[in-house]
Design a protein around this motif. Structure first.
Motif, PDB file in Angstrom:
ATOM      1  N   ALA A  88       0.832  -1.211   0.000  1.00  0.00           N
ATOM      2  CA  ALA A  88       0.000   0.000   0.000  1.00  0.00           C
ATOM      3  C   ALA A  88       0.862   1.255   0.000  1.00  0.00           C
ATOM      4  O   ALA A  88       0.579   2.224  -0.724  1.00  0.00           O
ATOM      5  CB  ALA A  88      -0.926  -0.009   1.212  1.00  0.00           C
ATOM      6  N   LEU A  89       1.923   1.257   0.800  1.00  0.00           N
ATOM      7  CA  LEU A  89       2.835   2.402   0.827  1.00  0.00           C
ATOM      8  C   LEU A  89       3.500   2.590  -0.533  1.00  0.00           C
ATOM      9  O   LEU A  89       3.655   3.719  -1.012  1.00  0.00           O
ATOM     10  CB  LEU A  89       3.897   2.193   1.905  1.00  0.00           C
ATOM     11  N   ALA A  90       3.887   1.478  -1.164  1.00  0.00           N
ATOM     12  CA  ALA A  90       4.533   1.560  -2.471  1.00  0.00           C
ATOM     13  C   ALA A  90       3.586   2.118  -3.526  1.00  0.00           C
ATOM     14  O   ALA A  90       3.982   2.927  -4.376  1.00  0.00           O
ATOM     15  CB  ALA A  90       5.040   0.185  -2.889  1.00  0.00           C
ATOM     16  N   ALA A  91       2.317   1.693  -3.475  1.00  0.00           N
ATOM     17  CA  ALA A  91       1.335   2.186  -4.444  1.00  0.00           C
ATOM     18  C   ALA A  91       1.139   3.694  -4.304  1.00  0.00           C
ATOM     19  O   ALA A  91       0.912   4.398  -5.298  1.00  0.00           O
ATOM     20  CB  ALA A  91       0.005   1.458  -4.245  1.00  0.00           C
ATOM     21  N   LYS A  92       1.229   4.191  -3.089  1.00  0.00           N
ATOM     22  CA  LYS A  92       1.120   5.632  -2.852  1.00  0.00           C
ATOM     23  C   LYS A  92       2.391   6.351  -3.304  1.00  0.00           C
ATOM     24  O   LYS A  92       2.344   7.410  -3.936  1.00  0.00           O
ATOM     25  CB  LYS A  92       0.885   5.880  -1.362  1.00  0.00           C
ATOM     26  N   ALA A  93       3.535   5.764  -2.992  1.00  0.00           N
ATOM     27  CA  ALA A  93       4.813   6.399  -3.306  1.00  0.00           C
ATOM     28  C   ALA A  93       5.051   6.511  -4.805  1.00  0.00           C
ATOM     29  O   ALA A  93       5.589   7.512  -5.287  1.00  0.00           O
ATOM     30  CB  ALA A  93       5.950   5.615  -2.654  1.00  0.00           C
ATOM     31  N   VAL A  94       4.649   5.499  -5.554  1.00  0.00           N
ATOM     32  CA  VAL A  94       4.964   5.483  -6.988  1.00  0.00           C
ATOM     33  C   VAL A  94       4.255   6.616  -7.725  1.00  0.00           C
ATOM     34  O   VAL A  94       4.705   7.039  -8.802  1.00  0.00           O
ATOM     35  CB  VAL A  94       4.614   4.112  -7.597  1.00  0.00           C
ATOM     36  N   SER A  95       3.186   7.141  -7.162  1.00  0.00           N
ATOM     37  CA  SER A  95       2.475   8.258  -7.804  1.00  0.00           C
ATOM     38  C   SER A  95       3.316   9.532  -7.817  1.00  0.00           C
ATOM     39  O   SER A  95       3.010  10.468  -8.553  1.00  0.00           O
ATOM     40  CB  SER A  95       1.150   8.524  -7.092  1.00  0.00           C
ATOM     41  N   LEU A 117       7.376  -1.577  -8.753  1.00  0.00           N
ATOM     42  CA  LEU A 117       6.439  -0.790  -9.547  1.00  0.00           C
ATOM     43  C   LEU A 117       7.122   0.181 -10.511  1.00  0.00           C
ATOM     44  O   LEU A 117       6.458   0.740 -11.384  1.00  0.00           O
ATOM     45  CB  LEU A 117       5.514   0.011  -8.607  1.00  0.00           C
ATOM     46  N   LEU A 118       8.411   0.382 -10.351  1.00  0.00           N
ATOM     47  CA  LEU A 118       9.101   1.415 -11.135  1.00  0.00           C
ATOM     48  C   LEU A 118       9.187   1.124 -12.633  1.00  0.00           C
ATOM     49  O   LEU A 118       9.194   2.075 -13.431  1.00  0.00           O
ATOM     50  CB  LEU A 118      10.500   1.656 -10.563  1.00  0.00           C
TER      51      LEU A 118
END
Length: 261
Positions: A88-95, A117-118
């Motif tokens: 969940a943190l990664a999904a937010k960060a990638v934005s 995700l990058l």
């Protein structure tokens, strides 16, 4: 036919002890002795060796993979914990990441989820000291990968030490994403001095810094103070963060966002 556990050699037994404790979190010496059909003295020798290797740590009467204020968990254990929150943190960060950026990520298992995700945001320059991130992104043609060298640390599966710090100091990136083991009283903490040195260098090398921490790390402390939370442009936390922690962040003026799990 499977081999009786009591007949297995010490190396195989230690691997199996390690796998068991990394899965369960902890185990008593008595339970391990019964499980493997060996004496308590033999189990304590195994535990001493596993602690020496940095895989596990001893406590009275047993062994654990869980962190303490002076001991960070083995990377294998950290990868298994809080997976939904880290995703969940990664999904937010990638934005926050845009094509053409230079992005530095540390050796945490939280930022490893971001690294997955990058590849969807190419072209990118990615800088890291984490071997698992290096291996993950090595064949991505749209990513210019810069590996930070140094002394290899098997406990963290990353490169650390003075050469790593000097490599970081020679760079300037757009964004830096880091995690840490504990947050308390407006500060981020970590158990190990050589990890702190590299993370601090990373923060100095970036135009913007983001701290990614799941709720299990909040309200805990560790031996070394890494940085005040105000040193980060944004703190990302998950939606299982207790209300009193959110109020504390509000009162301290820390900019944060909550990632839904």
């Amino acid at each position: 036919m499977s081999q009786d556990k009591s007949q297995r050699g010490p190396l195989q037994r230690r691997r199996e002890i390690s796998d068991h404790v990394l899965t369960e979190g902890s185990a008593s010496a008595a339970d391990l002795a019964e499980m493997f059909g060996v004496s308590l003295m033999t189990i304590y020798r195994d535990i001493d060796e596993l602690e020496r290797e940095g895989v596990l740590r001893k406590f009275r009467g047993g062994v654990t993979a869980q962190p303490s204020g002076v001991f960070e968990s083995n990377v294998a254990y950290r990868q298994k914990s809080m997976r939904a929150e880290k995703e969940a943190l990664a999904a937010k960060a990638v934005s926050m990441v845009e094509p053409g950026m230079s992005v530095m990520i540390d050796d945490s298992t939280t930022t490893l989820e971001l690294a997955r995700l990058l590849p969807r945001i190419e072209p990118l320059t990615v800088v890291t000291n984490f071997l698992q991130t290096i291996n993950l992104l090595a064949e991505e043609r749209g990513i210019r990968l810069m590996a930070l060298g140094g002394d290899y640390d098997p406990l963290h599966d990353s490169f650390l030490g003075v050469p790593c710090v000097e490599a970081v100091e020679a760079l300037r990136v757009d964004l830096c994403f880091v995690s840490t083991s504990s947050v308390l009283g407006g500060f981020a903490f970590h158990q190990e001095q050589h990890i702190v040195a590299v993370k601090r260098a990373m923060l100095r090398a970036a135009s913007r810094n983001v701290l990614m921490v799941d709720h299990s790390k909040l309200g805990r402390t560790a031996l070394h103070r890494l940085a005040p939370l105000t040193a980060f442009d944004l703190v990302l936390i998950d939606d299982r963060t207790p209300p009193d922690v959110l109020r504390s962040l509000d009162d301290s003026g820390v900019r944060y966002e909550v990632a839904p799990t």
